[in-house]
Design a protein around this motif. Structure first.
Motif, PDB file in Angstrom:
ATOM      1  N   ASP A 287      11.749  -9.806  -3.213  1.00 19.09           N
ATOM      2  CA  ASP A 287      10.547  -9.888  -2.376  1.00 19.09           C
ATOM      3  C   ASP A 287      10.364  -8.595  -1.591  1.00 19.09           C
ATOM      4  OD1 ASP A 287       9.800 -12.430  -3.169  1.00 19.09           O
ATOM      5  OD2 ASP A 287      10.845 -13.439  -1.518  1.00 19.09           O
ATOM      6  N   ARG A 288      11.466  -8.098  -1.032  1.00 18.91           N
ATOM      7  CA  ARG A 288      11.370  -6.864  -0.239  1.00 18.91           C
ATOM      8  C   ARG A 288      11.037  -5.664  -1.120  1.00 18.91           C
ATOM      9  NH1 ARG A 288      15.177  -3.296   0.485  1.00 18.91           N
ATOM     10  NH2 ARG A 288      16.873  -4.722  -0.057  1.00 18.91           N
ATOM     11  N   ALA A 291       7.318  -5.521  -2.103  1.00 19.12           N
ATOM     12  CA  ALA A 291       6.354  -5.725  -1.016  1.00 19.12           C
ATOM     13  C   ALA A 291       5.071  -4.928  -1.214  1.00 19.12           C
ATOM     14  CB  ALA A 291       6.996  -5.355   0.324  1.00 19.12           C
ATOM     15  N   ARG A 321       6.012 -15.130  -7.309  1.00 18.16           N
ATOM     16  CA  ARG A 321       5.570 -13.913  -6.600  1.00 18.16           C
ATOM     17  C   ARG A 321       4.263 -13.374  -7.179  1.00 18.16           C
ATOM     18  NH1 ARG A 321       3.618 -10.310  -4.491  1.00 18.16           N
ATOM     19  NH2 ARG A 321       4.501  -8.413  -3.570  1.00 18.16           N
TER      20      ARG A 321
END
Length: 405
Positions: A287-288, A291, A321
């Motif tokens: 996720d990071r 981003a 995602r």
């Protein structure tokens, strides 16, 4: 908004089982139907492998002496690096090559299997094994082959053959090496520390020692070939290796535009990390790392290795995602390239964006695309550790943007 130090891709050097150079890979990306795979199932049975296509090494390595002192791993790296330089229009530019930086992702070199086997066979008959080892290494292993085992000599041979003589770095460490190589090249150009860099790696998968290393983890697929996302525990670990060479020429936008270079795509972001993967930590890192990735008009080039449980974990994360982005697992089409895997994903993504490709599914479970993307996400999750994500955008005015507007 464009900036002078934007990082752009201006050269692609690629060799896979699908063919040599840009043309066959653009054909694969624009064919409109799932590509036919090329798989060798007999030579290393029960382990399938995506083999090298027919290659005229002399096209990029002119001297026979240079070819002889390399094994296929090094030849493949030097050859695909030359393709990237040719594609970027820099191969015959002595000044540009003389100031070009180079970052290579490399494995542990290539062994002489015949000599290894000879030593083991003789060792079964003798007790003076230390003397035997010294004897055979000095009489059976030619010095040029021994030197070629050093990982950083791929970069050295690229320098010798193609006269790329700026700074040189070599990363080791499986998939993470390819991620770190691209990430470092991107960061140096972005920071103004480099204006043009050759970056990439290679894997010769048709090697018993590499297959043994993967099978030691019980990670190699066995039996017939199966599509990437449907490889279950019943067919071994799920990884099918591919012989792959993938190099890119990265430049600052200012440098590329000043020489009138063709720009395939802009790299907006590259991130890599590693750590424990339990208890949601893998998904949190991804996720990071993603981003900066846009959710719309995007295609995902997943570098999933095929390792069954990890591939399922990545697919679940991708669908959450990027719910509207079609996923293309490129290992299913050409095999897994370990150190070359991340550079390969960027190469395919750049070609697809530049061609305005409506990329066909590489696997029956992948959804079709309805229009060409403006953006591409490239992922690579190391089969043991290490994760990387890159975000690419189509160059302004290319067919990709026109088709998807």
């Amino acid at each position: 908004m464009k900036a002078a130090n934007d990082v752009v891709i201006t050269g692609v050097g690629i060799v896979t089982s699908q063919g040599v150079g840009v043309a066959p890979h653009i054909a694969m990306l624009t064919a409109g139907e799932t590509p036919s795979v090329v798989v060798e199932t007999e030579r290393f049975a029960p382990y399938p492998v995506h083999p090298l296509p027919a290659i005229d090494w002399s096209a990029q390595i002119a001297k026979r002496g240079d070819q002889r002192q390399m094994e296929n791993w090094q030849r493949l790296g030097v050859f695909s690096a030359g393709l990237a330089l040719d594609d970027a229009g820099l191969k015959d530019d002595a000044e540009a090559c003389g100031t070009m930086d180079m970052i290579v992702a490399a494995g542990g070199g290539e062994r002489d299997i015949a000599v290894d086997s000879l030593i083991v066979d003789e060792g079964l008959k003798r007790n003076d094994r230390e003397h035997l080892l010294n004897e055979k290494l000095t009489t059976e292993l030619r010095p040029t082959l021994f030197l070629a085992q050093l990982s950083n000599l791929m970069a050295g041979n690229i320098s010798i053959v193609h006269k790329v003589t700026g700074s040189s770095r070599t990363f080791m460490g499986e998939e993470a090496a390819g991620i770190s190589a691209v990430e470092t090249a991107f960061a140096r150009i972005k920071a103004g520390q480099s204006s043009h860099t050759l970056v990439g790696g290679a894997l010769s998968a048709e090697r018993l020692d590499i297959i043994l290393l993967v099978e030691a983890l019980q990670a190699h697929a066995t039996g017939p070939w199966h599509p990437l996302w449907s490889r279950g525990e019943g067919e071994g670990g799920g990884i099918i290796l591919g012989s792959i060479g993938a190099f890119l020429v990265l430049e600052s936008r200012d440098h590329a535009e000043a020489r009138g270079a063709h720009i395939y795509a802009t790299i907006d972001a590259v991130g890599g990390d590693r750590g424990h993967r339990e208890d949601g930590r893998l998904e949190a890192r991804l996720d990071r790392l993603s981003a900066a990735a846009p959710a719309e008009d995007t295609v995902v080039f997943s570098g999933a290795s095929g390792l069954a449980a990890l591939a399922a974990q990545e697919r679940t994360w991708l669908e959450k995602r990027f719910p509207h982005a079609p996923v293309r697992g490129y290992s299913g089409a050409v095999g897994h390239g370990i150190e070359a895997q991340f550079p390969l994903g960027l190469a395919l993504a750049a070609l697809a964006l530049d061609a305005g490709a409506v990329v066909p599914p590489f696997d029956p479970s992948e959804p079709p695309m309805t229009r060409a993307p403006k953006h591409a996400i490239v992922t690579t999750l190391g089969h043991g550790r290490g994760e990387g994500v890159a975000v690419l955008t189509a160059h302004a005015g290319t067919g990709a943007e026109e088709l998807s507007s």
